[in-house]
Motif scaffolding. Structure first.
Motif, mmCIF file in Angstrom:
data_model
loop_
_atom_site.group_PDB
_atom_site.id
_atom_site.type_symbol
_atom_site.label_atom_id
_atom_site.label_comp_id
_atom_site.label_asym_id
_atom_site.label_seq_id
_atom_site.Cartn_x
_atom_site.Cartn_y
_atom_site.Cartn_z
ATOM 1 N N SER A 342 73.110 8.077 37.884
ATOM 2 C CA SER A 342 74.271 7.800 38.731
ATOM 3 C C SER A 342 74.256 6.338 39.165
ATOM 4 C CB SER A 342 74.275 8.698 39.971
ATOM 5 O OG SER A 342 75.370 8.373 40.816
ATOM 6 N N LEU A 343 75.321 5.615 38.789
ATOM 7 C CA LEU A 343 75.519 4.230 39.219
ATOM 8 C C LEU A 343 76.817 4.103 40.014
ATOM 9 C CD1 LEU A 343 74.401 2.345 35.987
ATOM 10 C CD2 LEU A 343 73.262 2.280 38.205
ATOM 11 N N ARG A 344 77.219 5.161 40.637
ATOM 12 C CA ARG A 344 78.471 5.177 41.406
ATOM 13 C C ARG A 344 78.428 4.126 42.522
ATOM 14 N NH1 ARG A 344 80.130 8.209 45.985
ATOM 15 N NH2 ARG A 344 78.062 9.193 46.015
ATOM 16 N N LEU A 345 79.579 3.493 42.768
ATOM 17 C CA LEU A 345 79.719 2.515 43.849
ATOM 18 C C LEU A 345 78.774 1.328 43.689
ATOM 19 C CD1 LEU A 345 80.187 4.891 46.918
ATOM 20 C CD2 LEU A 345 81.888 3.349 45.971
ATOM 21 N N ASN A 346 78.736 0.763 42.478
ATOM 22 C CA ASN A 346 78.050 -0.498 42.242
ATOM 23 C C ASN A 346 79.079 -1.510 41.729
ATOM 24 O OD1 ASN A 346 74.881 -0.509 42.555
ATOM 25 N ND2 ASN A 346 75.457 1.549 41.891
ATOM 26 N N ARG A 347 78.629 -2.583 41.108
ATOM 27 C CA ARG A 347 79.557 -3.646 40.689
ATOM 28 C C ARG A 347 79.227 -4.114 39.279
ATOM 29 N NH1 ARG A 347 78.626 -7.054 46.352
ATOM 30 N NH2 ARG A 347 78.972 -5.279 47.740
ATOM 31 N N ILE A 348 79.030 -3.171 38.379
ATOM 32 C CA ILE A 348 78.538 -3.562 37.054
ATOM 33 C C ILE A 348 79.644 -4.167 36.195
ATOM 34 C CG2 ILE A 348 76.763 -1.776 37.166
ATOM 35 C CD1 ILE A 348 78.390 -0.120 35.228
ATOM 36 N N GLY A 349 80.925 -3.868 36.450
ATOM 37 C CA GLY A 349 82.019 -4.457 35.684
ATOM 38 C C GLY A 349 82.011 -4.017 34.230
ATOM 39 N N ASP A 350 82.922 -4.607 33.463
ATOM 40 C CA ASP A 350 83.054 -4.225 32.054
ATOM 41 C C ASP A 350 81.839 -4.635 31.227
ATOM 42 O OD1 ASP A 350 85.448 -2.808 31.852
ATOM 43 O OD2 ASP A 350 86.614 -4.647 32.005
ATOM 44 N N LEU A 376 85.523 -0.901 36.226
ATOM 45 C CA LEU A 376 85.625 -0.778 34.774
ATOM 46 C C LEU A 376 87.089 -0.722 34.362
ATOM 47 C CD1 LEU A 376 82.877 1.969 34.200
ATOM 48 C CD2 LEU A 376 82.607 -0.514 34.281
ATOM 49 N N THR A 377 87.393 -1.264 33.180
ATOM 50 C CA THR A 377 88.766 -1.278 32.677
ATOM 51 C C THR A 377 88.791 -0.769 31.229
ATOM 52 O OG1 THR A 377 88.561 -3.599 31.992
ATOM 53 C CG2 THR A 377 89.372 -3.203 34.223
ATOM 54 N N PRO A 379 88.390 -2.097 28.146
ATOM 55 C CA PRO A 379 87.331 -2.356 27.162
ATOM 56 C C PRO A 379 86.180 -1.359 27.239
ATOM 57 C CG PRO A 379 88.080 -4.410 28.114
ATOM 58 C CD PRO A 379 88.737 -3.317 28.903
ATOM 59 N N THR A 380 85.800 -0.978 28.458
ATOM 60 C CA THR A 380 84.736 0.017 28.600
ATOM 61 C C THR A 380 85.209 1.377 28.101
ATOM 62 O OG1 THR A 380 83.834 -1.162 30.521
ATOM 63 C CG2 THR A 380 83.186 1.131 30.239
ATOM 64 N N ALA A 381 86.477 1.732 28.399
ATOM 65 C CA ALA A 381 87.012 3.013 27.933
ATOM 66 C C ALA A 381 87.024 3.084 26.414
ATOM 67 C CB ALA A 381 88.414 3.211 28.490
ATOM 68 N N ALA A 382 87.282 1.940 25.743
ATOM 69 C CA ALA A 382 87.318 1.927 24.279
ATOM 70 C C ALA A 382 85.966 2.303 23.690
ATOM 71 C CB ALA A 382 87.751 0.543 23.796
ATOM 72 N N ILE A 383 84.884 1.792 24.275
ATOM 73 C CA ILE A 383 83.558 2.133 23.750
ATOM 74 C C ILE A 383 83.186 3.567 24.110
ATOM 75 C CG2 ILE A 383 81.117 1.490 23.775
ATOM 76 C CD1 ILE A 383 81.892 -1.346 24.241
ATOM 77 N N ASN A 402 88.053 3.820 38.707
ATOM 78 C CA ASN A 402 88.094 2.592 37.921
ATOM 79 C C ASN A 402 89.531 2.336 37.461
ATOM 80 O OD1 ASN A 402 85.172 1.739 37.682
ATOM 81 N ND2 ASN A 402 85.011 3.833 36.903
ATOM 82 N N LYS A 403 89.752 1.212 36.817
ATOM 83 C CA LYS A 403 91.094 0.858 36.352
ATOM 84 C C LYS A 403 91.180 1.028 34.830
ATOM 85 C CE LYS A 403 91.596 -2.457 40.142
ATOM 86 N NZ LYS A 403 91.834 -3.889 40.520
ATOM 87 N N ILE A 404 91.031 2.270 34.411
ATOM 88 C CA ILE A 404 91.032 2.555 32.976
ATOM 89 C C ILE A 404 92.391 2.244 32.348
ATOM 90 C CG2 ILE A 404 90.733 4.381 31.257
ATOM 91 C CD1 ILE A 404 88.158 3.479 32.623
#
Length: 470
Positions: A342-350, A376-377, A379-383, A402-404
């Motif tokens: 679980s990495l919820r509520l962090n700031r890892i970005g795309d 996350l947006t 690009p992450t959803a694509a992978i 996130n902003k999928i």
């Protein structure tokens, strides 16, 4: 008492014609009756000797406990009558009856959920008893004997400790008549904050609890109200070192939870260095702390097979960015045991999200991943759409918050069309598009039904195998 002889009332009557002759006086039974002066008196109110003895045992149980030599029926009476406030030094090893300990728990603790304590009332009582001693322990004021004397009583029953507060030492107030200028000068030299304060040392406790499996602790103070100070929530370097050594000595621990304690990178690395190669640790929870990229790189060592039985890692609500996410992603490619991250509520970005998604293309062990609220947006959803096609171990994916976007939602939908193992995919507040969300929901329902049937078949097979055993 009034004794009345009724023989005098016997009247000899001459026999009438056609009647049998009256009995002679020698044939009349002597009858006596007792008339009590107390109209409420009854023989039934006189207590049995057994009951008198049982009441005596109950009244003197704390000074002279007698239980084991009694018959089961009499033992039950004693256990039902003795007070729930008897000193635990008397009852700890003597009484194992669950009904008695249930009565003790109900009388002492307002909330008792026995399901959190293995269904045992005795275990619930002693776990809460030890927790209260620790939570009210004041360093440099409370004697260590308070804890050490309780250890022999609790050691056989404590499997879970949940410490919700740790009190710091009491501040010394300035002596009356002290020079105000000297006090202010000393305060300015020391800075605006008070000196570091150390809390209860778990080193005197953990290695003496041979059945402890779950340990949760928060370095802070509950209900401080108007006395709030930031120093009440300080996790000092000495606290960290002593805590790490204590956990390391507890080689049978299975779950460790240290949250809401301001654990930063340096403290996290100290703790991790003492957890490496821990033989039994399975779950680690460092949620709601201040762990950043450096701390995440240290934690990645635990995931990278340096903790052989680790199956769950919770890093929710920290400040991990893409560099820390990359380190965790690399660890996922090497891990052969971790099943939940679980990495919820962090700031890892795309950048961080894509690194983790690429790691999941090769990871065949992880079953649950939570990356909600991580900026996350698409690009992450694509992978992740590729992950859904290639990965066969994941059953839960959380990307909520996130902003999928609609395009990302369509890509995830395409991945779900080829997936048969994911049973939960959370896209709430991700703007994935209603049409995509509806289609994904239908696929999830089909996967859940397949999973249910598969589990049912497994249980039938196991039952069949068991029935064939000689």
């Amino acid at each position: 008492m009034v004794v009345q002889d009724i023989r005098s009332n016997v009247v000899k009557l001459a026999p009438q014609p056609g009647q049998a002759p009256a009995p002679v006086a020698s044939e009349v039974k002597a009858l006596r009756r007792i008339i009590a002066e107390d109209p409420d008196w009854s023989l039934a109110t006189v207590p049995l000797l057994k009951d008198i003895v049982i009441n005596h045992i109950v009244d003197n149980f704390e000074k002279n406990p007698i239980l084991e030599k009694l018959y089961p029926k009499d033992k039950r009476k004693v256990l039902d009558k003795i007070a729930a406030k008897i000193d635990v030094h008397v009852t700890a090893d003597l009484i194992s009856d669950e009904l008695y300990w249930k009565r003790c728990c109900k009388s002492k603790y307002p909330i008792c959920d026995v399901t959190n304590h293995g269904g045992s009332w005795k275990r619930l009582y002693f776990e809460k008893y030890l927790e209260n001693l620790i939570e009210n322990f004041v360093p440099d004021k409370t004697s260590d004997d308070v804890i050490t004397s309780a250890i022999p009583l609790c050691s056989n029953y404590v499997k879970r400790l949940k410490i919700c507060q740790l009190l710091p030492p009491v501040k010394e107030t300035p002596k009356p008549g002290a020079n105000e200028e000297e006090v202010s000068d000393a305060g300015s030299e020391a800075g605006s904050e008070s000196p570091d304060m150390d809390h209860f040392e778990f080193g005197i406790l953990l290695d003496k609890l041979p059945h402890l499996e779950e340990f949760q602790v928060t370095y802070g103070v509950r209900d401080c109200g108007m006395n709030f100070e930031w120093n009440l929530f300080q996790f000092t370097q000495r606290d960290c070192l002593l805590f790490a050594k204590a956990v390391k000595s507890c080689t049978w621990l299975k779950k460790l939870c240290l949250h809401r304690s301001k654990v930063d990178d340096s403290r996290a690395r100290v703790i991790v260095s003492n957890l490496l190669d821990h033989p039994t640790l399975a779950e680690v929870d460092f949620s709601q702390n201040c762990i950043g990229d450096k701390g995440a790189r240290g934690i990645a060592k635990l995931i990278n097979n340096r903790c052989p039985n680790l199956v769950s890692m919770n890093l929710c609500d920290n400040i991990i960015r893409h560099e820390g996410a990359k380190a965790l992603a690399y660890a996922l490619t090497k891990s052969s045991t971790l099943k939940s991250l679980s990495l919820r509520l962090n700031r890892i970005g795309d950048v961080g999200g894509q690194s983790i998604a690429k790691a999941l293309l090769t990871n065949k062990v992880l079953e649950s991943i939570n990356l909600s609220c991580n900026e996350l947006t698409e690009p992450t959803a694509a992978i992740f759409s590729q992950v859904l096609i290639a990965n066969t171990s994941l059953t839960t994916i959380v990307l909520a918050g996130n902003k999928i976007g609609p395009d990302g939602g369509k890509q995830i939908q395409e991945g779900m069309d080829a997936n048969s193992t994911v049973t939960r995919l959370d896209l709430r507040l991700a703007d994935a598009g209603q049409e995509s969300e509806f289609c994904i929901e239908q696929i999830l329902k089909d996967n859940q039904e397949k999973s249910r049937l598969k589990e049912l078949e497994r249980l039938k097979s196991a039952a069949s195998t068991y029935s064939k055993r000689p």
